[in-house]
Design a protein around this motif. Sequence first.
Motif, PDB file in Angstrom:
ATOM      1  N   SER A  70      69.663  52.066   8.040  1.00 28.93           N
ATOM      2  CA  SER A  70      68.023  52.148   8.894  1.00 28.93           C
ATOM      3  C   SER A  70      68.356  50.444   9.490  1.00 28.93           C
ATOM      4  O   SER A  70      67.538  50.294  10.717  1.00 28.93           O
ATOM      5  N   ILE A  71      68.159  49.666   8.675  1.00 29.02           N
ATOM      6  CA  ILE A  71      67.680  48.370   8.874  1.00 29.02           C
ATOM      7  C   ILE A  71      68.973  47.722  10.290  1.00 29.02           C
ATOM      8  O   ILE A  71      68.688  47.227  11.078  1.00 29.02           O
ATOM      9  N   VAL A  72      70.355  48.246   9.700  1.00 29.02           N
ATOM     10  CA  VAL A  72      71.347  47.504  10.302  1.00 29.02           C
ATOM     11  C   VAL A  72      70.983  48.849  11.849  1.00 29.02           C
ATOM     12  O   VAL A  72      71.701  47.862  13.346  1.00 29.02           O
ATOM     13  N   GLN A  73      71.433  49.817  11.837  1.00 35.44           N
ATOM     14  CA  GLN A  73      70.950  50.142  13.334  1.00 35.44           C
ATOM     15  C   GLN A  73      69.638  50.177  14.313  1.00 35.44           C
ATOM     16  O   GLN A  73      69.971  49.594  14.960  1.00 35.44           O
ATOM     17  N   LYS A  74      68.961  49.630  13.452  1.00 37.88           N
ATOM     18  CA  LYS A  74      67.179  49.532  13.876  1.00 37.88           C
ATOM     19  C   LYS A  74      67.623  47.585  15.260  1.00 37.88           C
ATOM     20  O   LYS A  74      67.466  47.886  15.889  1.00 37.88           O
ATOM     21  N   ALA A  75      68.347  46.770  14.287  1.00 35.76           N
ATOM     22  CA  ALA A  75      68.517  46.127  14.960  1.00 35.76           C
ATOM     23  C   ALA A  75      69.983  45.429  15.338  1.00 35.76           C
ATOM     24  O   ALA A  75      69.767  44.752  16.721  1.00 35.76           O
ATOM     25  N   ARG A  78      68.159  47.273  19.243  1.00 31.41           N
ATOM     26  CA  ARG A  78      67.580  45.535  19.607  1.00 31.41           C
ATOM     27  C   ARG A  78      68.135  44.078  20.218  1.00 31.41           C
ATOM     28  O   ARG A  78      67.774  43.327  20.143  1.00 31.41           O
ATOM     29  N   GLY A  79      69.783  44.230  19.993  1.00 32.23           N
ATOM     30  CA  GLY A  79      69.783  43.730  20.052  1.00 32.23           C
ATOM     31  C   GLY A  79      71.079  42.174  19.324  1.00 32.23           C
ATOM     32  O   GLY A  79      71.569  41.386  19.323  1.00 32.23           O
ATOM     33  N   GLU A 163      60.906  34.678  17.381  1.00 33.88           N
ATOM     34  CA  GLU A 163      60.875  35.991  17.893  1.00 33.88           C
ATOM     35  C   GLU A 163      62.348  36.536  17.630  1.00 33.88           C
ATOM     36  O   GLU A 163      61.649  38.679  17.669  1.00 33.88           O
ATOM     37  N   TRP A 164      63.238  36.511  17.193  1.00 30.15           N
ATOM     38  CA  TRP A 164      64.080  37.127  17.184  1.00 30.15           C
ATOM     39  C   TRP A 164      63.808  37.975  15.656  1.00 30.15           C
ATOM     40  O   TRP A 164      64.086  39.204  15.702  1.00 30.15           O
ATOM     41  N   TYR A 165      63.422  37.391  14.870  1.00 31.16           N
ATOM     42  CA  TYR A 165      62.990  38.258  13.208  1.00 31.16           C
ATOM     43  C   TYR A 165      61.631  39.284  13.755  1.00 31.16           C
ATOM     44  O   TYR A 165      62.070  39.696  12.784  1.00 31.16           O
ATOM     45  N   GLN A 166      61.099  38.677  14.883  1.00 31.24           N
ATOM     46  CA  GLN A 166      59.835  39.769  14.774  1.00 31.24           C
ATOM     47  C   GLN A 166      60.347  41.027  15.631  1.00 31.24           C
ATOM     48  O   GLN A 166      60.488  42.463  15.173  1.00 31.24           O
ATOM     49  N   ARG A 167      61.422  41.011  16.529  1.00 29.67           N
ATOM     50  CA  ARG A 167      62.351  41.907  17.184  1.00 29.67           C
ATOM     51  C   ARG A 167      63.333  42.806  16.742  1.00 29.67           C
ATOM     52  O   ARG A 167      63.348  43.645  16.738  1.00 29.67           O
ATOM     53  N   HIS A 168      63.901  41.797  15.990  1.00 28.06           N
ATOM     54  CA  HIS A 168      65.421  42.525  15.880  1.00 28.06           C
ATOM     55  C   HIS A 168      65.068  43.012  13.637  1.00 28.06           C
ATOM     56  O   HIS A 168      65.888  44.056  13.362  1.00 28.06           O
ATOM     57  N   LEU A 169      64.363  42.608  13.104  1.00 29.29           N
ATOM     58  CA  LEU A 169      64.466  42.929  11.765  1.00 29.29           C
ATOM     59  C   LEU A 169      62.456  43.014  11.820  1.00 29.29           C
ATOM     60  O   LEU A 169      61.883  43.896  10.274  1.00 29.29           O
ATOM     61  N   LEU A 170      61.981  43.563  12.402  1.00 26.82           N
ATOM     62  CA  LEU A 170      60.761  43.730  12.391  1.00 26.82           C
ATOM     63  C   LEU A 170      59.614  42.943  11.707  1.00 26.82           C
ATOM     64  O   LEU A 170      58.938  43.226  11.117  1.00 26.82           O
ATOM     65  N   PHE A 171      60.086  41.298  11.304  1.00 25.59           N
ATOM     66  CA  PHE A 171      59.033  41.034  10.538  1.00 25.59           C
ATOM     67  C   PHE A 171      57.453  40.527  11.328  1.00 25.59           C
ATOM     68  O   PHE A 171      57.876  41.032  13.109  1.00 25.59           O
ATOM     69  N   HIS A 172      56.773  39.637  11.045  1.00 29.09           N
ATOM     70  CA  HIS A 172      55.550  39.519  12.058  1.00 29.09           C
ATOM     71  C   HIS A 172      55.395  37.642  11.668  1.00 29.09           C
ATOM     72  O   HIS A 172      55.496  37.659  10.568  1.00 29.09           O
ATOM     73  N   ARG A 173      54.637  37.208  12.438  1.00 27.78           N
ATOM     74  CA  ARG A 173      54.217  36.435  12.517  1.00 27.78           C
ATOM     75  C   ARG A 173      52.794  35.560  11.464  1.00 27.78           C
ATOM     76  O   ARG A 173      52.373  36.751  11.359  1.00 27.78           O
ATOM     77  N   PHE A 174      52.892  34.704  10.285  1.00 30.13           N
ATOM     78  CA  PHE A 174      52.459  34.804   9.040  1.00 30.13           C
ATOM     79  C   PHE A 174      51.488  33.558   9.109  1.00 30.13           C
ATOM     80  O   PHE A 174      50.568  33.801   8.345  1.00 30.13           O
ATOM     81  N   TRP A 175      51.965  32.222   9.766  1.00 31.65           N
ATOM     82  CA  TRP A 175      51.387  31.333   9.833  1.00 31.65           C
ATOM     83  C   TRP A 175      52.008  30.336  10.262  1.00 31.65           C
ATOM     84  O   TRP A 175      52.920  30.442  10.712  1.00 31.65           O
ATOM     85  N   SER A 176      50.727  29.840  11.439  1.00 32.61           N
ATOM     86  CA  SER A 176      51.747  28.554  12.353  1.00 32.61           C
ATOM     87  C   SER A 176      51.106  27.584  12.312  1.00 32.61           C
ATOM     88  O   SER A 176      49.353  27.242  11.917  1.00 32.61           O
ATOM     89  N   VAL A 177      51.547  26.200  12.734  1.00 35.37           N
ATOM     90  CA  VAL A 177      50.988  25.482  12.751  1.00 35.37           C
ATOM     91  C   VAL A 177      51.529  23.899  13.871  1.00 35.37           C
ATOM     92  O   VAL A 177      52.666  24.663  13.996  1.00 35.37           O
TER      93      VAL A 177
END
Length: 358
Positions: A70-75, A78-79, A163-177
Amino acid sequence: MTSYTDKGQKPERGRFLHFHSLTFWVGNAKQIIFVFSSALNPGNQEMGKHLVKHGDGVKDIAFEVEDCDSIVQKARERGAIVVKEPWIEEDKHGKVKFAIVQTYGDTTHTLLEKMDYKGLFLPGFEPPLFKDPMLRRLPSGKLNFIDHVVGNQPDQEMAPVAEWYQRHLLFHRFWSVDDKQLHTAFSALRSIVVANYEETIKMPINEPALGKKKSQIQEYVDYYGGAGVQHIALNTSDIITSITNLKERGMEFMSVPSTYYQQLRERLKSAKIKVKENIDKLEELKILVDFDEKGYLLQIFTKPVQDRPTVFLEVIQRYNHQGFGAGNFKSLFEAIEVDQDARGNLTFLTPNGESDVM
């Protein structure tokens, strides 16, 4: 510094569980959670070209997942580039499903789903034929699991990778500086940390920012030949014993001046939290402390563990603190800059961002 609470939509199928292992491609391999792979027979052009370009380094970051298909198919939808479609390997201990996707630079992610696998590590792995009896006499490193894995990018490539991780693996932003917060007198960086929904996998993505001299992030990119894994943070529940033992085993760590601990003692006087550990002992071992109103973390960084000044390791202990040591970055970078200067790479930058030796 920004922390994010929006995890995005919870995936209906296909869950990332945790880091599984990291595979290094190296000129000479003998070690493991790290897998060290080197060419056995002549003519391995893929590995040979990778070593010529990058030197020894991390080729693959493996995630253990549920529902690999399922993860591979969704990734793919999304390209994402699927390097190797799902396949199954098995031995007498059971089966494991694998798939490989491409991430930043020449780095890949292996997604592996254990199908009731009960073996030592993965199919095909066996206990060593010879165990050095001296190893049992060495003190334990007390390292428990991979806390996070940091990837360095060339300038202006951090946001697209996040953005690649957000779009392809459905990760989210956790922290930034940003570089207004992370800088020394000479260099600066920006960082975005992405995480899976359960936040068991955290992937900081760094890029250099223009400063007076070459950033240590840019030094990494120059020596590695592009984007790649800069450091691996290993979590411990007893950092004082861990670092004491690792130093006894010969591990070399970055050092910070005593003024760091003088300032730390002053800052802690007005802090809402109390550090349990003895500050004198932390100073003796050169362990860094970062804290906020809720908790604190303890961390220390090794010197580069490869021939090139690229990959290094971090040891971290957390007390209700999910940051990445932003309060320590200035001290850490100044320590790195001392080594960088000794290598002749702490060079001034011209207005167009190129190095100018002075």
